[in-house]
Design a protein around this motif. Structure first.
Motif, PDB file in Angstrom:
ATOM      1  N   VAL A  30     -18.337   8.126  -1.806  1.00  0.00           N
ATOM      2  CA  VAL A  30     -17.739   7.676  -0.548  1.00  0.00           C
ATOM      3  C   VAL A  30     -16.769   6.533  -0.787  1.00  0.00           C
ATOM      4  O   VAL A  30     -15.650   6.498  -0.239  1.00  0.00           O
ATOM      5  CB  VAL A  30     -18.843   7.273   0.453  1.00  0.00           C
ATOM      6  N   ILE A  31     -17.151   5.570  -1.618  1.00  0.00           N
ATOM      7  CA  ILE A  31     -16.276   4.431  -1.917  1.00  0.00           C
ATOM      8  C   ILE A  31     -15.014   4.897  -2.628  1.00  0.00           C
ATOM      9  O   ILE A  31     -13.894   4.451  -2.321  1.00  0.00           O
ATOM     10  CB  ILE A  31     -17.041   3.386  -2.756  1.00  0.00           C
ATOM     11  N   ALA A  32     -15.173   5.818  -3.589  1.00  0.00           N
ATOM     12  CA  ALA A  32     -14.006   6.330  -4.316  1.00  0.00           C
ATOM     13  C   ALA A  32     -13.048   7.054  -3.377  1.00  0.00           C
ATOM     14  O   ALA A  32     -11.825   6.878  -3.455  1.00  0.00           O
ATOM     15  CB  ALA A  32     -14.456   7.262  -5.438  1.00  0.00           C
ATOM     16  N   LEU A  33     -13.604   7.865  -2.457  1.00  0.00           N
ATOM     17  CA  LEU A  33     -12.740   8.565  -1.493  1.00  0.00           C
ATOM     18  C   LEU A  33     -12.034   7.580  -0.563  1.00  0.00           C
ATOM     19  O   LEU A  33     -10.860   7.754  -0.227  1.00  0.00           O
ATOM     20  CB  LEU A  33     -13.568   9.562  -0.682  1.00  0.00           C
ATOM     21  N   TYR A  34     -12.756   6.542  -0.133  1.00  0.00           N
ATOM     22  CA  TYR A  34     -12.153   5.550   0.763  1.00  0.00           C
ATOM     23  C   TYR A  34     -10.996   4.817   0.089  1.00  0.00           C
ATOM     24  O   TYR A  34      -9.915   4.650   0.673  1.00  0.00           O
ATOM     25  CB  TYR A  34     -13.225   4.551   1.202  1.00  0.00           C
ATOM     26  N   VAL A  35     -11.194   4.401  -1.172  1.00  0.00           N
ATOM     27  CA  VAL A  35     -10.141   3.703  -1.903  1.00  0.00           C
ATOM     28  C   VAL A  35      -8.952   4.624  -2.163  1.00  0.00           C
ATOM     29  O   VAL A  35      -7.786   4.236  -2.017  1.00  0.00           O
ATOM     30  CB  VAL A  35     -10.693   3.138  -3.228  1.00  0.00           C
ATOM     31  N   THR A  36      -9.239   5.885  -2.521  1.00  0.00           N
ATOM     32  CA  THR A  36      -8.158   6.835  -2.797  1.00  0.00           C
ATOM     33  C   THR A  36      -7.326   7.116  -1.552  1.00  0.00           C
ATOM     34  O   THR A  36      -6.091   7.095  -1.581  1.00  0.00           O
ATOM     35  CB  THR A  36      -8.740   8.140  -3.342  1.00  0.00           C
ATOM     36  N   LEU A  37      -7.997   7.368  -0.415  1.00  0.00           N
ATOM     37  CA  LEU A  37      -7.271   7.634   0.824  1.00  0.00           C
ATOM     38  C   LEU A  37      -6.490   6.411   1.287  1.00  0.00           C
ATOM     39  O   LEU A  37      -5.376   6.525   1.820  1.00  0.00           O
ATOM     40  CB  LEU A  37      -8.248   8.084   1.914  1.00  0.00           C
ATOM     41  N   GLY A  38      -7.060   5.213   1.067  1.00  0.00           N
ATOM     42  CA  GLY A  38      -6.333   4.001   1.426  1.00  0.00           C
ATOM     43  C   GLY A  38      -5.049   3.846   0.637  1.00  0.00           C
ATOM     44  O   GLY A  38      -4.000   3.495   1.189  1.00  0.00           O
ATOM     45  N   ASP A  39      -5.110   4.120  -0.679  1.00  0.00           N
ATOM     46  CA  ASP A  39      -3.898   4.060  -1.503  1.00  0.00           C
ATOM     47  C   ASP A  39      -2.887   5.118  -1.088  1.00  0.00           C
ATOM     48  O   ASP A  39      -1.671   4.867  -1.074  1.00  0.00           O
ATOM     49  CB  ASP A  39      -4.259   4.227  -2.978  1.00  0.00           C
ATOM     50  N   ILE A  40      -3.384   6.318  -0.755  1.00  0.00           N
ATOM     51  CA  ILE A  40      -2.470   7.386  -0.350  1.00  0.00           C
ATOM     52  C   ILE A  40      -1.718   7.003   0.914  1.00  0.00           C
ATOM     53  O   ILE A  40      -0.486   7.120   0.985  1.00  0.00           O
ATOM     54  CB  ILE A  40      -3.245   8.705  -0.138  1.00  0.00           C
ATOM     55  N   TRP A  41      -2.424   6.514   1.935  1.00  0.00           N
ATOM     56  CA  TRP A  41      -1.757   6.122   3.180  1.00  0.00           C
ATOM     57  C   TRP A  41      -0.830   4.938   2.975  1.00  0.00           C
ATOM     58  O   TRP A  41       0.212   4.831   3.638  1.00  0.00           O
ATOM     59  CB  TRP A  41      -2.798   5.791   4.249  1.00  0.00           C
ATOM     60  N   TYR A  42      -1.181   4.041   2.050  1.00  0.00           N
ATOM     61  CA  TYR A  42      -0.317   2.890   1.771  1.00  0.00           C
ATOM     62  C   TYR A  42       1.020   3.355   1.194  1.00  0.00           C
ATOM     63  O   TYR A  42       2.093   2.927   1.648  1.00  0.00           O
ATOM     64  CB  TYR A  42      -1.026   1.946   0.806  1.00  0.00           C
ATOM     65  N   TYR A  43       0.973   4.242   0.204  1.00  0.00           N
ATOM     66  CA  TYR A  43       2.214   4.718  -0.412  1.00  0.00           C
ATOM     67  C   TYR A  43       2.996   5.643   0.519  1.00  0.00           C
ATOM     68  O   TYR A  43       4.228   5.697   0.447  1.00  0.00           O
ATOM     69  CB  TYR A  43       1.909   5.418  -1.736  1.00  0.00           C
ATOM     70  N   ILE A  44       2.303   6.371   1.392  1.00  0.00           N
ATOM     71  CA  ILE A  44       3.014   7.172   2.385  1.00  0.00           C
ATOM     72  C   ILE A  44       3.794   6.265   3.328  1.00  0.00           C
ATOM     73  O   ILE A  44       4.946   6.556   3.702  1.00  0.00           O
ATOM     74  CB  ILE A  44       2.032   8.063   3.161  1.00  0.00           C
ATOM     75  N   GLY A  45       3.206   5.137   3.721  1.00  0.00           N
ATOM     76  CA  GLY A  45       3.918   4.190   4.571  1.00  0.00           C
ATOM     77  C   GLY A  45       5.135   3.605   3.886  1.00  0.00           C
ATOM     78  O   GLY A  45       6.208   3.454   4.515  1.00  0.00           O
ATOM     79  N   ILE A  46       5.013   3.284   2.596  1.00  0.00           N
ATOM     80  CA  ILE A  46       6.168   2.780   1.847  1.00  0.00           C
ATOM     81  C   ILE A  46       7.264   3.834   1.785  1.00  0.00           C
ATOM     82  O   ILE A  46       8.460   3.532   1.955  1.00  0.00           O
ATOM     83  CB  ILE A  46       5.734   2.356   0.428  1.00  0.00           C
ATOM     84  N   ARG A  47       6.866   5.081   1.570  1.00  0.00           N
ATOM     85  CA  ARG A  47       7.831   6.177   1.508  1.00  0.00           C
ATOM     86  C   ARG A  47       8.557   6.357   2.840  1.00  0.00           C
ATOM     87  O   ARG A  47       9.781   6.542   2.881  1.00  0.00           O
ATOM     88  CB  ARG A  47       7.097   7.462   1.116  1.00  0.00           C
ATOM     89  N   GLN A  48       7.825   6.276   3.933  1.00  0.00           N
ATOM     90  CA  GLN A  48       8.441   6.450   5.247  1.00  0.00           C
ATOM     91  C   GLN A  48       9.420   5.315   5.552  1.00  0.00           C
ATOM     92  O   GLN A  48      10.504   5.556   6.104  1.00  0.00           O
ATOM     93  CB  GLN A  48       7.349   6.509   6.328  1.00  0.00           C
ATOM     94  N   ARG A  49       9.057   4.091   5.186  1.00  0.00           N
ATOM     95  CA  ARG A  49       9.980   2.974   5.409  1.00  0.00           C
ATOM     96  C   ARG A  49      11.238   3.105   4.568  1.00  0.00           C
ATOM     97  O   ARG A  49      12.336   2.737   5.011  1.00  0.00           O
ATOM     98  CB  ARG A  49       9.280   1.650   5.111  1.00  0.00           C
ATOM     99  N   HIS A  50      11.084   3.649   3.363  1.00  0.00           N
ATOM    100  CA  HIS A  50      12.256   3.867   2.509  1.00  0.00           C
ATOM    101  C   HIS A  50      13.189   4.918   3.107  1.00  0.00           C
ATOM    102  O   HIS A  50      14.412   4.737   3.132  1.00  0.00           O
ATOM    103  CB  HIS A  50      11.803   4.297   1.119  1.00  0.00           C
TER     104      HIS A  50
END
Length: 272
Positions: free
Chosen positions: A7-27
């Protein structure tokens, strides 16, 4: 503990994915990026040669918002690639010389209490003919005005490239890939999305005009491989998958098992 770790690994992975998706959208939504040509450009590969390239692409993407601005077939000429590499070197050298000149001019104006200063442009010892030595910082030749020299060479290389492109109608007709420039960024991203016939469960089947790539810089493209035929591409994929499967099999299969097989074979030979 295992469930908590998962559960912790999935939470950290999904958090990183959404973080980089946000950076991509702002770019993608940045105003400076939207002014660049690459924001509205898509490279389409695997175009069938049975019909007109313009007609096929217009039928596929002409209904998108804004429509298509320009269609250019990808030409994989070694001579053009060499000229483009030389032009890139001149552009980078020109930017460096201009920045160096501005720094010198700023220091001179600051030293002279910001009075008007007329100073010649920076001079470099540049080659009269380009060679491999010029790309590693070893210059030989007469002393010339570097900024005017690079501008003159860039203009000449642009003319040479346009002349070669105009003299290659046969290569344009046999090209199976093209650069499509759309009138809107939304249309470019819509065109790069996989269609129903190219879903993940049908990727093994060669589809028309696939794969497609958006937001691509010219330096990121393997221009010598953009016009690879569909059959040859499928052959390359098959060979690569066989190679990867073999490597994984040899890595998973224990070495001791191979030794046991050799011992069994040797024992059977002695008993025989």
């Amino acid at each position: 503990y295992v469930l908590e770790t998962v559960v912790i690994a999935l939470y950290v992975t999904l958090g990183d994915i959404w973080y980089y998706i946000g950076i991509r959208q702002r770019h993608l939504q940045d105003s400076d990026y939207q002014k660049e040509l690459r924001a509205n450009t898509v490279i389409v590969t695997g175009i069938p040669s049975s019909q007109s390239m313009d007609q096929i692409l217009q039928d596929m993407f002409g209904s998108l918002p804004g429509g298509i601005a320009k269609i250019s077939p990808c030409l994989s000429s070694p001579t053009i690639r060499q000229l483009v590499e030389m032009r890139k070197w001149h552009v980078s050298a020109l930017e460096s010389d201009v920045c160096r000149y501005l720094v010198r001019l700023y220091r001179r104006c600051k030293r002279d209490n910001w009075q008007a200063v007329e100073r010649p442009l920076a001079y470099l010892r540049l080659p009269t003919r380009l060679s491999i030595l010029s790309h590693i910082g070893i210059f030989r030749g007469e002393k010339v005005d570097s900024i005017a020299y690079h501008c003159r060479e860039i203009v000449q290389l642009n003319n040479d490239i346009c002349t070669l492109r105009a003299s290659m109608p046969e290569a344009a007709e046999t090209s199976t890939s093209a650069i499509v420039v759309f009138n809107s960024q939304q249309s470019a991203h819509e065109a790069a999305r996989p269609t129903v016939s190219a879903k993940w469960y049908k990727r093994a089947v060669t589809t028309a005009c696939w794969p497609r790539f958006s937001d691509i810089d010219p330096t990121e493209v393997n221009w010598s491989g953009v016009n690879v035929g569909a059959r040859l591409r499928r052959l390359y994929e098959f060979v690569s998958r066989i190679f990867i499967f073999t490597i994984i099999t040899l890595w998973i299969f224990p070495g001791k098992e191979l030794e046991n097989v050799n011992v069994i074979i040797a024992g059977s030979d002695q008993s025989g």
